[in-house]
Each structure stands twice: as C-alpha cells, then as structure tokens.
Design an enzyme around this catalytic site. Structure first.
Site, PDB file in Angstrom:
ATOM      1  N   ASP A 151       0.872  -1.171   0.000  1.00  0.00           N
ATOM      2  CA  ASP A 151       0.000   0.000   0.000  1.00  0.00           C
ATOM      3  C   ASP A 151       0.913   1.226   0.000  1.00  0.00           C
ATOM      4  OD1 ASP A 151      -2.289   1.674   0.355  1.00  0.00           O
ATOM      5  OD2 ASP A 151      -1.924   1.685   2.517  1.00  0.00           O
ATOM      6  N   ASP A 191      -0.097   4.985   1.283  1.00  0.00           N
ATOM      7  CA  ASP A 191      -0.269   5.910   2.403  1.00  0.00           C
ATOM      8  C   ASP A 191      -0.179   5.184   3.739  1.00  0.00           C
ATOM      9  OD1 ASP A 191      -0.656   8.193   0.761  1.00  0.00           O
ATOM     10  OD2 ASP A 191      -2.675   7.485   0.330  1.00  0.00           O
TER      11      ASP A 191
END
Length: 260
Positions: free
Chosen positions: A7, A9
């Site tokens: 991922d 963020d």
C-alpha cells in the site's frame, strides 16, 4: 516468494498526517470552503477509501452545502470534486517534492533488496496515481521506482476494503496468490488483501494502531532498519521470527503457511 505488494499511504511513508491532511485543508482554503479537518476529524475520514470520496462526504452535511453554495446537480458536483481533487493532488505532490514526507523505516532497504532477489514488487493504493508515484520516487529514488508498477486511483470501480485493486495487481502481474505478500497499515487495506486471498503483513501507524488486525499474518510497529530501536511485534501468526528489523526472510516466512 514471487510477489510483494505495498500500500502507499501509511506504508511507504507517513503521508496522512504530514501530507494528505494539510493538502486537503490547503485545498479547502484555496476554494474558500467553510471547513478545516482536525487530526481527529481526519482520522474518522480515513475510514473512507479515496480522496475524492472523503471530500464528497462533505455533501452529506446540509449546513456545509448551504454555506459553500454546492450545486444540487450531480454532474456539477462531480466536476466540482474533480477540481478540488486536482488542486489537492498538486498540493500533496509539492509537499513530497519539498521533502516533507520521508519514507517509513525499512522501505528504502526492503524494496531494492526484494527487486534484486528477483521478486515482483508493486504498489496498490486508493490514492491518485500521481500522488502514489511521487511518494514512491521520494522513498526509493526514481531508478528503483521505475522497476515498481503502480496500481492506483480509479483503475478499479470500487476502493478498499473492496479487493478489486489487489485482484487487478495479481492478474496484471501474473502473480501466484499463494506466494504473494501484501504490506498494509489499516483494517480497510487488510480486508482488501484478505478478500483477494493474499497474506497480509501490517505495519501500524498513529492513525491505525488501535484497529482490528485479526486477519493479518504479522503486525509490527514498522519494518525497521539497522541502528533504529527494535520493531515491536504486536501479533504474529506466521513463521517469521523478527529480530530488531524485518528481513526478506521474515517476509517470505509470512507467506509460507500464512495465507488467510
């Protein structure tokens, strides 16, 4: 291990508090909107996947709609959201370029090492493609980033916790789901990975530390680096035996017998 999918963020960098939140508030100020999100308010907004979707949640407040003169027409609202989001993305990219959002520990070490070991490394995020690319290049440098495919933004119709983004990455990269590990930081991301049949390692941050990560094979405070304080292992349902920092061997052990 064949695949390692990050991922963006909260995983590649602590982008939410230091990047996205100030970029949202700068955008609200730019457009003269009567709203500024506090850290606590933004923590609640993080339950919504996607920046445009978080902004669209403002339309649920009749007082905001009146004060900001928001049009009732849905097409006009979509155009408005698109303008807001373009401005917000530009503000976020500027913060990244200014060096305001350093990578999280372990990222600049693990990604090149995994690539050199022959693993397929990718990034899958609900954020805008431009924002994700900027964070990735800032974290590992352009030369390494060019070796890492990015799946982001509106390339899928539904965002996390829907598993669509991870299913797309697996399909496009011809990954073996039984031999692929996802690195996430939130319950929404974990559910997306688990829904795609992928083992998931969670590196928590200040916004997500208290969330439920029951489906994760390993939950740690960070990936860690030599010379830093030892990582905290918050839950371990894998064959990994982390030391002061996580290694490629630890990541491989998360997949061996660790799929949901």
């Amino acid at each position: 291990m064949s695949g390692l999918v990050f991922d963006c963020d909260g995983v590649l960098a602590d982008t939410e508090r230091d990047g996205h939140l100030p970029a949202f508030n700068e955008t609200f100020e730019h457009f003269g909107l009567p709203v500024r999100w506090s850290e606590d308010e933004y923590a609640d907004k993080l339950k919504i996947g996607g920046g445009k979707e978080r902004m669209a949640s403002l339309f649920a407040d009749p007082e905001f709609v009146r004060a900001a003169s928001i049009p009732e027409d849905e097409d006009a609202r979509r155009d408005l959201l698109a303008r807001w989001h373009r401005t917000k993305t530009a503000a976020f990219k500027r913060l990244v370029s200014e060096g305001r959002i350093p990578p999280r520990p372990g990222i600049s070490r693990i990604i090149p090492a995994a690539l050199d070991a022959g693993w397929t490394v990718a990034v899958a995020s609900t954020s805008a493609q431009e924002s994700v690319q900027a964070v990735l290049e800032s974290a590992v440098g352009k030369e390494v980033a060019d070796r890492v495919p990015v799946f982001a933004g509106d390339v899928v119709p539904a965002k996390k916790p829907d598993p669509a983004i991870y299913r797309l990455a697996v399909s496009r990269l011809s990954l073996d789901p039984a031999d692929t590990l996802v690195v996430e930081d939130s319950r929404n991301g974990l559910l997306a990975a688990a829904g795609a049949g992928l083992a998931c390692l969670v590196t928590v941050n200040g916004y997500t530390r208290g969330e439920d990560f029951a489906e994760a094979v390993l939950v740690v405070s960070e990936l860690g680096d030599p010379g830093r304080p030892p990582v905290q292992v918050l839950a371990n349902r894998s064959g990994a035996t982390p030391g002061d920092y996580l290694t490629l061997e630890d990541l491989s052990a998360c997949v061996q017998g660790g799929n949901p």
